[in-house]
Design an enzyme around this catalytic site. Structure first.
Site, PDB file in Angstrom:
ATOM      1  N   ARG A  99       1.077  -0.841   0.103  1.00  0.00           N
ATOM      2  CA  ARG A  99      -0.401   0.148   0.008  1.00  0.00           C
ATOM      3  C   ARG A  99       0.901   1.089  -0.381  1.00  0.00           C
ATOM      4  NH1 ARG A  99      -3.792   2.806   4.428  1.00  0.00           N
ATOM      5  NH2 ARG A  99      -5.439   3.792   3.376  1.00  0.00           N
ATOM      6  N   HIS A 103       0.655   3.942  -3.003  1.00  0.00           N
ATOM      7  CA  HIS A 103       0.387   5.583  -2.197  1.00  0.00           C
ATOM      8  C   HIS A 103       1.473   6.522  -2.721  1.00  0.00           C
ATOM      9  CE1 HIS A 103      -3.318   5.178   0.811  1.00  0.00           C
ATOM     10  NE2 HIS A 103      -3.023   3.509  -0.776  1.00  0.00           N
ATOM     11  N   ASN A 128      -4.463   9.115   3.079  1.00  0.00           N
ATOM     12  CA  ASN A 128      -1.694   9.042   3.863  1.00  0.00           C
ATOM     13  C   ASN A 128      -2.539   8.470   4.975  1.00  0.00           C
ATOM     14  OD1 ASN A 128      -1.276   8.049   1.432  1.00  0.00           O
ATOM     15  ND2 ASN A 128      -0.496  10.096   1.280  1.00  0.00           N
ATOM     16  N   HIS A 226      -4.918  -6.513  -3.070  1.00  0.00           N
ATOM     17  CA  HIS A 226      -5.530  -6.751  -1.991  1.00  0.00           C
ATOM     18  C   HIS A 226      -5.813  -8.092  -1.869  1.00  0.00           C
ATOM     19  CE1 HIS A 226      -7.807  -2.645  -3.323  1.00  0.00           C
ATOM     20  NE2 HIS A 226      -7.023  -2.502  -2.539  1.00  0.00           N
TER      21      HIS A 226
END
Length: 365
Positions: A99, A103, A128, A226
């Protein structure tokens, strides 16, 4: 050059009166330059070819395999040692780092700008605030500074650490090579953070990926991240109780799963419970293709996940992956492509001494 890794691959066809040159990059896999030059001598044709080759390297040339082979030959071994120890202690670091990598790269490029700490940096942007994994990056940086002071960028540490965690979380089945040579960014602003929302449509989500020169397949595969990790009840309450203001659950979600999740996420609960993104409890902590099988069975947790299985843009790719496609190999390629987004070079970047701050105290305009 390695498939989908190198900054430039090319095909040149020399004929007596024509030269045709095609180049391919991971940034834009559909772009090409086609020169047709009548009555051109072979020598002149080669000059044009070299010019085109130079043009390609200008744009995408700093990432390469073995970038640190002379300046810090132990970099990958050191990163893996620190990462493996962290993974053994807490395997949730794997989805956290995937992740963080996404990001950082997706907002302003793979430049570790997410790591910069300050009152208005990317770290403080709403999407975030729940990002984790900073401590691992700091630990790797500390180890590398002892061996190769001032050499390895924080941006490359993110890419390498994430690669190693995917490998470990896949049961050591998914190993991909990722080029290095990124420099760290000097700018970080919370207002610049733009990330896809779980409630967005497939087409709108793809537009955001396409703007980063990532393909539709890249999008489907990167969302396959995911396969591990969790979300929280607050992100799916509408799907469970009031989908699109109908006062009913999302009809695309399996009714049995709705009931299970309603028990875990009751209305007006004082806590925001964690929900596995992969509802196959036997593989919810393993990087594998189970995620695609789950969304094909209407057991996707986030709205965008479930839409991938039904939208005409993506349903075939999902079906292929669910039915035994090479997810691990393809996921690695997508991660490499993500790692090529808007990388910085020595002209507009630096090698930080610590990942949380620039070399200069004030590094943002």
């Amino acid at each position: 050059t390695l498939e989908n890794r190198a900054c430039l691959t090319f095909c040149i066809k020399l004929q007596h009166y024509k030269v045709t040159t095609f180049f391919y990059t991971p940034h834009n896999r559909n772009s090409y330059i086609n020169f047709k030059i009548k009555k051109m001598a072979t020598k002149s044709a080669l000059i044009v070819f070299l010019a085109v080759l130079s043009f390609g390297h200008c744009c995408y040339g700093q990432l390469q395999q073995g970038f640190y082979k002379d300046s810090c030959p132990s970099v990958e071994a050191t990163v893996f040692k620190v990462v493996k120890e962290a993974f053994i202690n807490n395997s949730t670091i794997a989805p956290q780092m995937i992740r963080l990598y996404f990001h950082d790269c997706f907002s302003n490029g793979c430049d570790a700008s997410l790591l910069l700490d300050g009152p208005n940096t990317e770290r403080k942007a709403s999407p975030n605030l729940s990002v984790r994994g900073y401590e691992l990056i700091d630990a790797v940086k500390t180890a590398l500074e002892k061996e190769c002071e001032g050499v390895v960028s924080c941006a490359d540490i993110i890419a390498l650490a994430t690669r190693d965690l995917v490998f470990l979380a896949s049961g050591e089945k998914a190993r991909y090579e990722i080029p290095t040579g990124r420099f760290d960014g000097r700018e970080s602003s919370a207002t610049s953070v733009v990330l896809p929302s779980p409630q967005m449509s497939v087409s709108d989500t793809f537009k955001m990926f396409r703007d980063k020169n990532l393909s539709l397949n890249d999008m489907v595969l990167l969302l396959g991240g995911h396969t591990i990790g969790v979300t929280h009840c607050s992100f799916i309450m509408d799907r469970l109780y009031n989908f699109k203001n109908t006062q009913k659950p999302d009809p695309s979600m399996d009714s049995g799963l709705v009931q299970t999740l309603q028990q875990k996420c009751p209305k007006n609960s004082p806590t925001d419970g964690a929900i596995d993104l992969d509802q196959d409890f036997t593989s919810s902590k393993t990087v594998d293709a189970s995620y695609y099988k789950q969304i094909k069975s209407r057991r996707g947790i986030l709205q965008i996940d479930q839409q991938l299985a039904s939208d005409e843009l993506t349903s075939k790719v999902v079906t292929d992956l669910a039915n035994g496609g090479d997810f691990l190999g393809m996921f690695g390629k997508a991660m490499v492509n993500l790692g090529s987004v808007l990388v910085k070079d020595k002209k507009n970047g630096e090698i930080r001494k610590t990942c949380q701050s620039c070399k200069k105290l004030f590094c943002m305009p």
